[in-house]
Design a protein around this motif. Structure first.
Motif, PDB file in Angstrom:
ATOM      1  N   LYS A   3       5.295 -21.499  47.899  1.00 30.60           N
ATOM      2  CA  LYS A   3       6.615 -20.924  47.710  1.00 30.60           C
ATOM      3  C   LYS A   3       6.590 -20.035  46.476  1.00 30.60           C
ATOM      4  O   LYS A   3       6.015 -20.421  45.449  1.00 30.60           O
ATOM      5  CB  LYS A   3       7.627 -22.052  47.544  1.00 30.60           C
ATOM      6  N   ALA A   5       8.830 -17.409  43.710  1.00 27.79           N
ATOM      7  CA  ALA A   5      10.103 -16.957  43.161  1.00 27.79           C
ATOM      8  C   ALA A   5       9.972 -15.473  42.873  1.00 27.79           C
ATOM      9  O   ALA A   5       8.972 -15.035  42.308  1.00 27.79           O
ATOM     10  CB  ALA A   5      10.438 -17.710  41.882  1.00 27.79           C
ATOM     11  N   TYR A  46       7.531 -23.513  41.886  1.00 30.45           N
ATOM     12  CA  TYR A  46       6.909 -22.403  42.596  1.00 30.45           C
ATOM     13  C   TYR A  46       5.412 -22.309  42.308  1.00 30.45           C
ATOM     14  O   TYR A  46       4.979 -22.526  41.179  1.00 30.45           O
ATOM     15  CB  TYR A  46       7.597 -21.090  42.211  1.00 30.45           C
TER      16      TYR A  46
END
Length: 139
Positions: A3, A5, A46
């Motif tokens: 993931k 950001a 993240y």
């Protein structure tokens, strides 16, 4: 795939468009934030981060919102994989070179060369942003 950001500031919409292209390249693996929405407490959530800011003034980061946020999170970025992007309307990209050197000096791992474009992103810049998002999501 991890993931990522994507944290950006945009005055005219050009850097926001770039942020959206980075998110497209991440294939649904990204969360978008403005500087006011992002803090150092979120970094551990993240696997990689992208930061986007246009050149302002004498080729520098935006001083009211983006730079204070970035300076606050920078100590927590050592060892993290990041990507940088932004747009400019004058100069030669000095702000981005300075920013990349600052990040490397802080221990960040740049996933690729920073992505910059003059004014609004053209097709080549859009593709470079997507490639950045893809590379970050692969971390």
């Amino acid at each position: 795939m991890g993931k990522i950001a994507i944290v950006y500031w945009s005055g005219t919409g050009n850097t926001e468009a770039m942020a959206n292209f980075v998110a497209e390249g991440a294939g649904g693996q990204a969360d978008l934030f403005t500087p006011g929405e992002f803090s150092a407490d979120l970094i551990s959530s993240y696997s990689a981060l992208a930061f986007g800011c246009p050149s302002m003034g004498a080729e520098q980061l935006e001083e009211a919102e983006f730079e204070p946020m970035f300076e606050a999170v920078k100590p927590r970025l050592s060892g993290k994989t990041i990507g940088l992007f932004g747009s400019y309307g004058w100069g030669d990209g000095e702000w981005m070179r300075t920013w990349a050197e600052d990040c490397e000096g802080a221990g960040c791992n740049l996933v690729s060369e920073p992505v910059i474009c003059n004014e609004a992103p053209d097709d080549a810049a859009a593709e470079s942003c997507r490639a950045l998002g893809s590379a970050l999501a692969a971390v």
